[in-house]
Write an enzyme that holds these catalytic residues in place. Structure first.
Site, PDB file in Angstrom:
ATOM      1  N   ARG A 128       7.567   7.407 -31.068  1.00 55.06           N
ATOM      2  CA  ARG A 128       8.573   8.408 -30.731  1.00 55.06           C
ATOM      3  C   ARG A 128       9.492   7.957 -29.607  1.00 55.06           C
ATOM      4  O   ARG A 128      10.644   8.417 -29.531  1.00 55.06           O
ATOM      5  CB  ARG A 128       7.865   9.723 -30.346  1.00 55.06           C
ATOM      6  CG  ARG A 128       8.793  10.932 -30.292  1.00 55.06           C
ATOM      7  CD  ARG A 128       8.060  12.162 -29.794  1.00 55.06           C
ATOM      8  NE  ARG A 128       8.868  13.385 -29.865  1.00 55.06           N
ATOM      9  CZ  ARG A 128       8.738  14.407 -29.041  1.00 55.06           C
ATOM     10  NH1 ARG A 128       7.816  14.381 -28.083  1.00 55.06           N
ATOM     11  NH2 ARG A 128       9.495  15.473 -29.163  1.00 55.06           N
ATOM     12  N   GLY A 188      14.839  16.395 -29.993  1.00 52.62           N
ATOM     13  CA  GLY A 188      13.707  15.807 -30.676  1.00 52.62           C
ATOM     14  C   GLY A 188      12.659  16.897 -30.816  1.00 52.62           C
ATOM     15  O   GLY A 188      12.093  17.360 -29.820  1.00 52.62           O
ATOM     16  N   SER A 189      12.408  17.342 -32.036  1.00 53.48           N
ATOM     17  CA  SER A 189      11.509  18.477 -32.256  1.00 53.48           C
ATOM     18  C   SER A 189      10.084  18.138 -31.853  1.00 53.48           C
ATOM     19  O   SER A 189       9.679  16.967 -31.832  1.00 53.48           O
ATOM     20  CB  SER A 189      11.538  18.909 -33.727  1.00 53.48           C
ATOM     21  OG  SER A 189      12.840  19.278 -34.101  1.00 53.48           O
ATOM     22  N   ALA A 190       9.299  19.177 -31.548  1.00 52.11           N
ATOM     23  CA  ALA A 190       7.899  18.983 -31.188  1.00 52.11           C
ATOM     24  C   ALA A 190       7.153  18.335 -32.354  1.00 52.11           C
ATOM     25  O   ALA A 190       7.365  18.707 -33.514  1.00 52.11           O
ATOM     26  CB  ALA A 190       7.260  20.318 -30.817  1.00 52.11           C
ATOM     27  N   TYR A 243      14.364  26.520 -35.624  1.00 56.13           N
ATOM     28  CA  TYR A 243      15.165  25.364 -35.213  1.00 56.13           C
ATOM     29  C   TYR A 243      16.540  25.837 -34.748  1.00 56.13           C
ATOM     30  O   TYR A 243      16.936  26.984 -34.984  1.00 56.13           O
ATOM     31  CB  TYR A 243      15.357  24.405 -36.382  1.00 56.13           C
ATOM     32  CG  TYR A 243      14.216  23.441 -36.632  1.00 56.13           C
ATOM     33  CD1 TYR A 243      14.414  22.070 -36.505  1.00 56.13           C
ATOM     34  CD2 TYR A 243      12.952  23.881 -37.001  1.00 56.13           C
ATOM     35  CE1 TYR A 243      13.394  21.163 -36.746  1.00 56.13           C
ATOM     36  CE2 TYR A 243      11.922  22.985 -37.245  1.00 56.13           C
ATOM     37  CZ  TYR A 243      12.147  21.624 -37.117  1.00 56.13           C
ATOM     38  OH  TYR A 243      11.129  20.737 -37.353  1.00 56.13           O
TER      39      TYR A 243
END
Length: 372
Positions: free
Chosen positions: A23, A84-86, A230
């Site tokens: 990541r 940046g999504s979880a 989102y």
């Protein structure tokens, strides 16, 4: 190198992909961590490398853009417009998508590029991933991130609502932005049997994950397996409420219904109220010169002049409602809520959606029982 340990159950292939695609290649040197119940804070790889690495490899979303790039992250003030999504959120949607080796995948909203890289890992060398990003600056950075990670994804700068016909037909469509109205173009560009997974965000209470399967007749049908929320697709962002000029359009009401009954309703009620009214809702707690209060907003996302607020105060028997415009939005919401109660308070898992050339319909239990 640190590893991510997303919460919840993760399918084996998705878990392997998350561990295989680092990541940190996709998080900028300066990011904004925005916990749900505490103040947002900056992470800076140069000033505090330990804190940066810890945030990157934790189960948290990291905001990478404010106000479509108009506000620097360091100002800590602006709308969140890219992130940046979880990892657990990403994993949930990828599990629902269930991509297979060799699939042709369309991703809507590239963001940092990490989800596109995960998709590429999941479909393997024989598969193809096309990702669409509307923001040129975000797309440019995503391209650099993907190159640094050594991942090949076809990156398109454009409006994801239009899909990408040159890459069709698709086996999977993965959507990484909030959707209120599902574009039929995605279904047109899919094979029968294709799967579309998206965050369905009518923005009435909690939002929902939606998994659709494309049928041979050109429609798509599916259910809401759980929660997902989102940032909204840019073309579907709601308009801000406005106060009309004429005092004749302003109404003060009283209600015996506690506004928190609507604000904290279960997910099934949220789906029903959104489907039956087309309205949006939000709420907050605050204090003023009179003490503690709780405020619920109801608004028409297509008409900034139609909205209402309902205010709760301690020890009240009735509550003030301030309504603007000609549409009785408060009454519509109450009618929808108590109709849901009369159905036996069905949960989110009993609702579904059908999408066709003429729009979308939410239904209860079966596609022939339309809600709203």
């Amino acid at each position: 190198m640190a590893t991510i340990d997303p919460s919840g159950e993760i399918a084996n292939a998705v878990e392997k992909a998350i561990r295989a695609v680092p990541r940190h290649h996709f998080i900028p040197p300066v990011g904004l961590v925005a916990p749900v119940r505490s103040r947002p804070y900056l992470i800076d790889r140069d000033a505090d490398p330990g804190g940066w690495w810890q945030a990157v490899y934790s189960n948290t979303a990291i905001v990478t853009q404010l106000s479509d790039g108009a506000t620097p992250l360091r100002e800590l003030n602006g709308d969140y417009t890219s992130s940046g999504s979880a990892p657990s959120t990403v994993a949930d949607l990828l599990n629902l998508l269930d991509p297979e080796p060799g699939n042709r995948v369309l991703e809507i909203a590239t963001g940092t590029g990490w989800t596109g890289a995960l998709l590429s890992h999941l479909v393997g060398g024989r598969g193809e991933v096309t990702s669409i990003e509307i923001d040129p600056a975000v797309a440019e950075q995503a391209a650099k991130n993907l190159a640094d990670a050594g991942v090949a994804v076809t990156l398109i700068v454009g409006d994801g609502a239009l899909g990408w016909p040159p890459g069709a037909p698709y086996d999977r469509v993965h959507v990484s932005c909030g959707i209120r109205a599902v574009p039929y173009t995605w279904i047109e560009q899919c094979r029968p049997g294709a799967v579309i997974v998206l965050p369905y965000c009518p923005n009435f209470g909690g939002n929902h994950s939606l998994r659709l399967v494309v049928l041979p007749d050109g429609t798509a049908v599916g259910r809401f397996p759980g929660f997902a929320s989102y940032m909204m697709m840019r073309s579907q962002r709601p308009v801000a409420p406005l106060d009309p000029r004429g005092p004749e359009e302003r109404h003060r009401l009283r209600t015996r219904v506690d506004p928190r009954t609507i604000a904290y309703a279960p997910a099934g009620a949220d789906l029903a109220m959104a489907a039956m009214t087309g309205l949006e809702a939000s709420h907050c707690s605050a204090t003023d010169e009179h003490g503690e209060l709780f405020k619920l907003w109801i608004c028409d996302p297509h008409d900034p002049h139609s909205w209402a607020t309902a205010v709760w105060r301690p020890n009240s028997v009735e509550y003030d409602v301030y309504q603007v415009g000609h549409r009785p939005v408060w009454d519509e919401v109450l009618n929808a809520y108590f109709l849901w109660v009369s159905w036996g308070r069905p949960g989110r898992d009993r609702f579904g959606m059908t999408v066709g050339p003429h729009g979308q319909r939410v239904w209860l239990d079966s596609p022939d029982r339309i809600v709203g």
